[in-house]
Motif scaffolding. Sequence first.
Motif, mmCIF file in Angstrom:
data_model
loop_
_atom_site.group_PDB
_atom_site.id
_atom_site.type_symbol
_atom_site.label_atom_id
_atom_site.label_comp_id
_atom_site.label_asym_id
_atom_site.label_seq_id
_atom_site.Cartn_x
_atom_site.Cartn_y
_atom_site.Cartn_z
ATOM 1 N N VAL A 299 0.831 -1.207 0.000
ATOM 2 C CA VAL A 299 0.000 0.000 0.000
ATOM 3 C C VAL A 299 0.859 1.247 0.000
ATOM 4 C CG1 VAL A 299 -1.770 1.281 1.274
ATOM 5 C CG2 VAL A 299 -1.856 -1.215 1.203
ATOM 6 N N ALA A 300 1.967 1.212 0.760
ATOM 7 C CA ALA A 300 2.835 2.387 0.858
ATOM 8 C C ALA A 300 3.531 2.711 -0.456
ATOM 9 C CB ALA A 300 3.875 2.170 1.948
ATOM 10 N N GLN A 301 3.499 1.791 -1.385
ATOM 11 C CA GLN A 301 4.111 2.087 -2.681
ATOM 12 C C GLN A 301 3.325 3.146 -3.448
ATOM 13 O OE1 GLN A 301 7.173 0.846 -3.194
ATOM 14 N NE2 GLN A 301 6.754 0.011 -1.151
ATOM 15 N N GLY A 302 2.122 3.475 -2.954
ATOM 16 C CA GLY A 302 1.350 4.547 -3.573
ATOM 17 C C GLY A 302 1.844 5.929 -3.222
ATOM 18 N N ILE A 303 2.831 6.034 -2.316
ATOM 19 C CA ILE A 303 3.404 7.336 -1.965
ATOM 20 C C ILE A 303 4.156 7.883 -3.161
ATOM 21 C CG2 ILE A 303 5.088 8.481 -0.451
ATOM 22 C CD1 ILE A 303 4.391 6.430 1.666
ATOM 23 N N SER A 304 4.116 9.194 -3.327
ATOM 24 C CA SER A 304 4.772 9.823 -4.470
ATOM 25 C C SER A 304 6.254 9.463 -4.504
ATOM 26 C CB SER A 304 4.601 11.338 -4.419
ATOM 27 O OG SER A 304 5.081 11.861 -3.198
ATOM 28 N N GLU A 305 6.787 9.326 -5.677
ATOM 29 C CA GLU A 305 8.136 8.793 -5.895
ATOM 30 C C GLU A 305 9.233 9.536 -5.112
ATOM 31 O OE1 GLU A 305 10.948 6.319 -6.907
ATOM 32 O OE2 GLU A 305 8.878 6.034 -7.542
ATOM 33 N N PRO A 306 9.280 10.874 -5.109
ATOM 34 C CA PRO A 306 10.389 11.523 -4.390
ATOM 35 C C PRO A 306 10.405 11.208 -2.895
ATOM 36 C CG PRO A 306 9.282 13.086 -5.845
ATOM 37 C CD PRO A 306 8.419 11.861 -5.772
ATOM 38 N N ARG A 307 9.215 11.053 -2.311
ATOM 39 C CA ARG A 307 9.147 10.830 -0.872
ATOM 40 C C ARG A 307 9.342 9.365 -0.501
ATOM 41 N NH1 ARG A 307 3.884 14.696 0.119
ATOM 42 N NH2 ARG A 307 4.969 16.695 -0.120
ATOM 43 N N ARG A 308 9.076 8.477 -1.426
ATOM 44 C CA ARG A 308 9.162 7.051 -1.116
ATOM 45 C C ARG A 308 10.570 6.649 -0.689
ATOM 46 N NH1 ARG A 308 7.518 3.658 -6.025
ATOM 47 N NH2 ARG A 308 5.890 5.261 -6.058
ATOM 48 N N ALA A 309 11.557 7.391 -1.120
ATOM 49 C CA ALA A 309 12.949 7.049 -0.800
ATOM 50 C C ALA A 309 13.247 7.146 0.692
ATOM 51 C CB ALA A 309 13.894 7.964 -1.567
ATOM 52 N N LEU A 310 12.424 7.877 1.448
ATOM 53 C CA LEU A 310 12.674 8.051 2.880
ATOM 54 C C LEU A 310 11.945 7.024 3.744
ATOM 55 C CD1 LEU A 310 12.607 11.937 3.176
ATOM 56 C CD2 LEU A 310 14.571 10.442 3.506
ATOM 57 N N LEU A 311 11.166 6.146 3.154
ATOM 58 C CA LEU A 311 10.452 5.137 3.939
ATOM 59 C C LEU A 311 11.379 4.203 4.721
ATOM 60 C CD1 LEU A 311 7.506 4.055 1.602
ATOM 61 C CD2 LEU A 311 7.364 5.335 3.746
ATOM 62 N N PRO A 312 12.558 3.844 4.197
ATOM 63 C CA PRO A 312 13.410 2.901 4.944
ATOM 64 C C PRO A 312 14.023 3.457 6.228
ATOM 65 C CG PRO A 312 13.953 2.856 2.593
ATOM 66 C CD PRO A 312 13.076 4.046 2.816
ATOM 67 N N VAL A 313 13.770 4.714 6.606
ATOM 68 C CA VAL A 313 14.393 5.248 7.829
ATOM 69 C C VAL A 313 13.918 4.517 9.076
ATOM 70 C CG1 VAL A 313 14.707 7.533 6.828
ATOM 71 C CG2 VAL A 313 12.654 7.055 8.152
ATOM 72 N N GLY A 314 12.794 3.816 9.025
ATOM 73 C CA GLY A 314 12.400 2.953 10.130
ATOM 74 C C GLY A 314 11.269 3.462 10.988
ATOM 75 N N HIS A 315 11.204 4.750 11.225
ATOM 76 C CA HIS A 315 10.070 5.328 11.957
ATOM 77 C C HIS A 315 10.018 6.822 11.651
ATOM 78 C CE1 HIS A 315 12.623 7.240 15.018
ATOM 79 N NE2 HIS A 315 13.302 6.111 15.059
ATOM 80 N N PRO A 316 8.881 7.457 11.888
ATOM 81 C CA PRO A 316 8.705 8.857 11.469
ATOM 82 C C PRO A 316 9.406 9.887 12.355
ATOM 83 C CG PRO A 316 6.586 7.707 11.668
ATOM 84 C CD PRO A 316 7.607 6.861 12.324
ATOM 85 N N HIS A 317 10.111 9.455 13.397
ATOM 86 C CA HIS A 317 10.726 10.395 14.346
ATOM 87 C C HIS A 317 9.674 11.321 14.950
ATOM 88 C CE1 HIS A 317 14.969 9.392 13.555
ATOM 89 N NE2 HIS A 317 14.529 9.117 12.345
ATOM 90 N N SER A 318 8.495 10.807 15.169
ATOM 91 C CA SER A 318 7.408 11.562 15.793
ATOM 92 C C SER A 318 6.375 10.559 16.287
ATOM 93 C CB SER A 318 6.763 12.531 14.802
ATOM 94 O OG SER A 318 5.602 13.116 15.356
ATOM 95 N N ALA A 319 6.164 10.516 17.608
ATOM 96 C CA ALA A 319 5.234 9.534 18.164
ATOM 97 C C ALA A 319 3.794 9.742 17.694
ATOM 98 C CB ALA A 319 5.308 9.542 19.692
ATOM 99 N N PRO A 320 3.269 10.988 17.668
ATOM 100 C CA PRO A 320 1.899 11.149 17.163
ATOM 101 C C PRO A 320 1.745 10.665 15.726
ATOM 102 C CG PRO A 320 2.586 13.112 18.355
ATOM 103 C CD PRO A 320 3.801 12.265 18.203
#
Length: 404
Positions: A299-320
Amino acid sequence: MAAAAAAIGHGLLAAIPLAMWAATRSAPLFLCLAALAFMVAGLAADGGVQMRARARKLLSSPLAILLLVFALWALVSTSWSHQPLGGLRMWGEFMLPPAAGLVIAASGAFAPSRQFLRVLAITVILASCLLFYEFLTEFAVRKWLALDRRQESFYFNRAALTPLILAVPVIYRLWREGGGFDRALAGLVGLVVTILVFGSDSEAAKLGLVVMLVARLAFAAAPRLILAATGAAFLATMALAPAIGPVLEAQMPTALRSKLHPSHEVRIDIWETFGEAAMLRPILGYGFNAAATLDRNPVAQGISEPRRALLPVGHPHSAPLQTWVDTGLVGAALLAAAGLLLLARLRPLPPARAALPTAFFAGCFAIVVVAHGAWQGWWIAILTVAALLFCAPPGDAQNLEDRS
């Protein structure tokens, strides 16, 4: 046996600041060992009769019920995760510290005396001094002791946050319950921890400390207003977490953004990426801890191409934001309700008693909005210890209403 077991439990809790300096994920281990010691103390006292009664009382409070519902929702959400086993492992790490805290509170054996608070204050000071010396000497002590191979200063952000979080309830209790010596010790704890925080690489710790200080000073002038403002800011941040990245990207002046540290600028991009991911599955989320491997989720592959590259960071660095990604609107609403209920419990207290807990809530929430993963056991463990310190009666008093 009860007294000996309780003494061991108190000793293990007091050792947590130094343990986190030595091994930066060790807080859950020490908390769970302390819980075992306190459980032995509770069982030795009367076979556990009172301990079971206290546990039922604690679990029947509205706040506990909300948190239990969230925990169950998080567990259920692993069933639609693309990696359910990883979600189950993290759920266990997430649940272990509050379960240990429940055992400690229900045991009836945890009642921080002034002697215990002084010992904890000293371990906070020692851990802070060791960490600060490490930063000044490029980890001379760790190299000499061969504690570990990782010696980058950012790796010790967890260890730097621990004295800050534990210092607040220690200062709170020493100042309220102690005499001149205890107040002087509380002031020393505050000074040493402040020096450590601003000497560390943890920008989250610095933000949290500043927010705590500002909230505490403002609370003295307008307690009702600051308590209400804290609740409003908390609710707004929880509700709008997926939009924080896009809003900052659109509204932050270019001149200001150009002055940000590269890691902070990247963090805004990370928030944009995971915010977009959250809006692809806004109600249910991707499953507990799915953010850790979201780059592998179809499902996450639907994210726009430029932003998809940051998905492997592991977590959003924001609990909310991670709450939204992993557990969706349902999970975010449950945690928001629990947070508001916690703040509501502070409202009837006299301003002198509610001031520092309110500032502590604001500072800790500021930290998790910009920092580490939401479900990490070390963070939940030190928050659990802080909660125990804030709520437990002094000495041998057993006021269950305060504990709940």
